[in-house]
Design an enzyme around this catalytic site. Sequence first.
Site, short mmCIF file in Angstrom:
data_model
loop_
_atom_site.label_atom_id
_atom_site.label_comp_id
_atom_site.label_asym_id
_atom_site.label_seq_id
_atom_site.Cartn_x
_atom_site.Cartn_y
_atom_site.Cartn_z
N THR A 210 16.56 75.63 -5.37
CA THR A 210 17.48 74.55 -5.73
C THR A 210 18.26 74.96 -6.97
O THR A 210 18.30 76.14 -7.34
CB THR A 210 16.71 73.22 -5.89
OG1 THR A 210 17.65 72.17 -6.11
CG2 THR A 210 15.73 73.24 -7.06
N ASN A 211 18.90 74.01 -7.64
CA ASN A 211 19.67 74.32 -8.84
C ASN A 211 19.54 73.17 -9.84
O ASN A 211 18.84 72.20 -9.56
CB ASN A 211 21.13 74.61 -8.47
CG ASN A 211 21.74 73.44 -7.72
OD1 ASN A 211 21.89 72.35 -8.26
ND2 ASN A 211 22.05 73.66 -6.44
N HIS A 212 20.23 73.29 -10.97
CA HIS A 212 20.02 72.31 -12.05
C HIS A 212 20.85 71.04 -11.92
O HIS A 212 20.83 70.21 -12.82
CB HIS A 212 20.34 72.97 -13.40
CG HIS A 212 19.36 74.03 -13.80
ND1 HIS A 212 18.02 73.76 -13.93
CD2 HIS A 212 19.52 75.34 -14.08
CE1 HIS A 212 17.39 74.86 -14.29
NE2 HIS A 212 18.27 75.84 -14.37
N SER A 213 21.59 70.87 -10.84
CA SER A 213 22.46 69.69 -10.75
C SER A 213 21.62 68.40 -10.75
O SER A 213 20.66 68.27 -10.00
CB SER A 213 23.30 69.75 -9.47
OG SER A 213 23.97 68.53 -9.31
#
Length: 402
Positions: A210-213
């Site tokens: 996933t990512n930091h959004s």
Amino acid sequence: MNILAGQRVLLGITGSVAAYKGAELASRLTQAGALVDVILTAAAEKFISPLTFQSVTGRKAYTDADLWGGEGHVTHIGLGRAGELFIVAPASATTLARLANGLAENLLSVTALASHCPMIIVPAMDAGMYSHPATQQNVKILSERGALFVGPASGHLASGLVGVGRMEETPVIMGAARYIFGRNGTLSGKRLVITAGGTREAIDPVRTITNHSSGKQGYALAQAAIDQGADVVLITSSSLAVPYGCRVLSVDTAAQMHDAVMAEIKDAAGLIMAAAVADFRPVSSSPEKIKKEAGLPVIQLEPTADILKTVGEKRGSWPSLKCVVGFAAESEDLLTNARVKLHRKNLDMIVANDISSPDAGFSVDTNRVMLVQKDDSALSLPLMTKDEVAEEVIRHIAELLA
Ligand code: CTP
């Protein structure tokens, strides 16, 4: 600009133990810049004092004494005419009956008859009283007359029982007020599809890529669009508080987001892709948890579909789709990269986002963005809250759709 600022709100407080929540609502509306005129029924005064409301609104709080004495016969007409929104919160069963039947024997109900503004009703009572056919009939009459009912919610009631009858929480009522004031805004009647959050691609049942959004910017865009009267569908992988009036579709993966966007875009006027979509996903996800005893796993990746690029390439397929907006999160060469993406994906506008500075981008509440248009013009905005950025983006989209 806060949509509630400067609005004249009539707030009716009736005889319910939830009257104390009405004080919180009066305070929050006042903090948002609304001019709040509170009217308490005699039963409400048994639970809470007018002084509490005067203290939080900085304005006179009215009671039945004002109907029969002092300025007397004009108070209700003056209040009723001035009000731009009438909120009754908490609304007791008796007050619902009075309003439904046009009875006018206290200041609250006579002012309701004299007012011509939209009304939000927030019931609070015992579950049995709420479900009683008499109350349900009154709810139906008032709904058909245009009142917007907010709640009641389900939960613990004053009686000690659990059921449907709790007064809805303040942020939801505030959202409903924003929804009413926004109805005739610049995007009224226009459908917008907005995406938010970072997608998640499963490696195994435990782990994801996933990512930091955080989804904050996408949710702020949804609220700003509703403030302008848009009909908003939010496709999201985050679970933040949903703006009132917004339809939400929850997704996890890039493929699910792709399918949801394609299904919703058909009769939309605009698409805003604020989501941070995974560019790669594992070729296959292990059905069982990968154990470390098995040694270092090799995870093979494959590209996901680029949702925005697909929409940009097929724009002709959706005649109502007039505006497609992307986001570009960049850590270097912000403007150059943003322009390349705008043209590659056939967009009308791209919101270029400098994620290298600590006060902008993922997770924080502020953002520093540049709005780049199809003609390559670029507007650099100063450091703003994500809410303010959202208002600016929505203002530009409204211009593009005008
Ligand atoms: N986007 C998308 N589908 C993807 C990847 C990105 O729709 N699979 C959208 C994003 O929502 C954003 C825009 O494309 O609005 C740009 O995303 P970004 O990650 O900045 O650019 P990419 O095209 O993925 O290029 P790169 O990651 O190489 O910078």
